[in-house]
Write a protein that holds these residues in place. Structure first.
Motif, mmCIF file in Angstrom:
data_model
loop_
_atom_site.group_PDB
_atom_site.id
_atom_site.type_symbol
_atom_site.label_atom_id
_atom_site.label_comp_id
_atom_site.label_asym_id
_atom_site.label_seq_id
_atom_site.Cartn_x
_atom_site.Cartn_y
_atom_site.Cartn_z
ATOM 1 N N SER A 40 -26.792 0.563 17.964
ATOM 2 C CA SER A 40 -26.673 1.927 17.465
ATOM 3 C C SER A 40 -28.043 2.591 17.398
ATOM 4 O O SER A 40 -29.080 1.925 17.373
ATOM 5 C CB SER A 40 -25.992 1.951 16.098
ATOM 6 N N VAL A 41 -28.003 3.925 17.377
ATOM 7 C CA VAL A 41 -29.236 4.705 17.374
ATOM 8 C C VAL A 41 -29.802 4.737 15.955
ATOM 9 O O VAL A 41 -29.085 5.049 15.003
ATOM 10 C CB VAL A 41 -28.966 6.145 17.864
ATOM 11 N N PHE A 42 -31.064 4.424 15.816
ATOM 12 C CA PHE A 42 -31.728 4.440 14.516
ATOM 13 C C PHE A 42 -32.940 5.357 14.637
ATOM 14 O O PHE A 42 -33.757 5.214 15.542
ATOM 15 C CB PHE A 42 -32.167 3.016 14.149
ATOM 16 N N GLU A 43 -33.033 6.307 13.711
ATOM 17 C CA GLU A 43 -34.118 7.281 13.775
ATOM 18 C C GLU A 43 -35.330 6.751 13.003
ATOM 19 O O GLU A 43 -35.230 6.408 11.832
ATOM 20 C CB GLU A 43 -33.627 8.586 13.162
ATOM 21 N N VAL A 44 -36.460 6.714 13.681
ATOM 22 C CA VAL A 44 -37.685 6.228 13.061
ATOM 23 C C VAL A 44 -38.270 7.337 12.178
ATOM 24 O O VAL A 44 -38.353 8.479 12.612
ATOM 25 C CB VAL A 44 -38.709 5.812 14.154
ATOM 26 N N PRO A 45 -38.641 7.035 10.920
ATOM 27 C CA PRO A 45 -39.236 8.081 10.071
ATOM 28 C C PRO A 45 -40.607 8.502 10.586
ATOM 29 O O PRO A 45 -41.204 7.745 11.355
ATOM 30 C CB PRO A 45 -39.358 7.381 8.707
ATOM 31 N N PRO A 46 -41.172 9.618 10.147
ATOM 32 C CA PRO A 46 -40.524 10.645 9.335
ATOM 33 C C PRO A 46 -39.576 11.493 10.179
ATOM 34 O O PRO A 46 -39.823 11.690 11.357
ATOM 35 C CB PRO A 46 -41.718 11.490 8.851
ATOM 36 N N GLN A 47 -38.514 11.979 9.540
ATOM 37 C CA GLN A 47 -37.501 12.730 10.271
ATOM 38 C C GLN A 47 -38.016 14.096 10.706
ATOM 39 O O GLN A 47 -38.655 14.785 9.934
ATOM 40 C CB GLN A 47 -36.278 12.900 9.369
ATOM 41 N N THR A 48 -37.727 14.455 11.951
ATOM 42 C CA THR A 48 -38.110 15.774 12.467
ATOM 43 C C THR A 48 -36.945 16.744 12.280
ATOM 44 O O THR A 48 -35.834 16.329 11.991
ATOM 45 C CB THR A 48 -38.465 15.661 13.964
ATOM 46 N N THR A 49 -37.217 18.035 12.471
ATOM 47 C CA THR A 49 -36.172 19.047 12.272
ATOM 48 C C THR A 49 -34.961 18.772 13.167
ATOM 49 O O THR A 49 -33.827 18.776 12.707
ATOM 50 C CB THR A 49 -36.714 20.458 12.591
ATOM 51 N N THR A 50 -35.221 18.542 14.434
ATOM 52 C CA THR A 50 -34.131 18.160 15.333
ATOM 53 C C THR A 50 -34.422 16.757 15.861
ATOM 54 O O THR A 50 -35.581 16.404 16.070
ATOM 55 C CB THR A 50 -34.019 19.130 16.533
ATOM 56 N N PRO A 51 -33.381 15.959 16.057
ATOM 57 C CA PRO A 51 -33.600 14.588 16.533
ATOM 58 C C PRO A 51 -34.272 14.570 17.905
ATOM 59 O O PRO A 51 -33.997 15.426 18.744
ATOM 60 C CB PRO A 51 -32.182 14.019 16.628
#
Ligand SMILES: [Zn+2]
Length: 130
Positions: A40-51
């Protein structure tokens, strides 16, 4: 817009990266290298406005679960970091180094961190997380 809706919306945006990430990951977990497991897709921090695709990693449920439960780390699982800290994908390297920090105090993890050379862009990225 409720928080729950925003999260679901974000996840569906992230899921659109699945195809490209499957190609990049060659269908194996980008951290532990396991094959024939759901990824599954995991977003690396820090989160941006759009993926952004370049800020995501494609990982198995075991790795995902360990990130979500840092108190129950299975350090033998994370021996895989010996490979993934040298990944050519910055997002994978960032996640690998973050996980290595969780394992601080384990001699093999400290040694690996000591010998690690990181590109300036990866160092900058890590600096933005802490
Ligand atoms: Zn994994």
């Amino acid at each position: 817009m409720t928080r729950g809706y925003a999260q679901r919306h974000r996840q569906s945006e992230l899921n659109q990266f699945g195809k490209s990430l499957t190609r990049r990951a060659k269908s194996s977990c980008e951290l532990c290298g396991v094959v024939h497991k759901p990824l599954s897709v995991f977003e690396v921090p820090p989160q941006t406005t759009t993926p952004e695709l370049e800020r995501c990693v494609y990982i198995c449920t075991t790795c995902h679960h360990q990130f979500d439960n840092p108190k129950h780390l299975d350090s033998s699982h994370w021996r895989c970091l010996h490979n993934s800290v040298w990944s050519e994908v910055p997002a994978v390297q960032v996640m690998a180094v973050l996980q290595l920090k969780q394992l601080q105090g384990k001699p093999w993890a400290d040694e690996l961190r000591d010998h690690l050379y990181l590109q300036p862009e990866v160092e900058d990225w890590l600096a933005r997380i802490h």
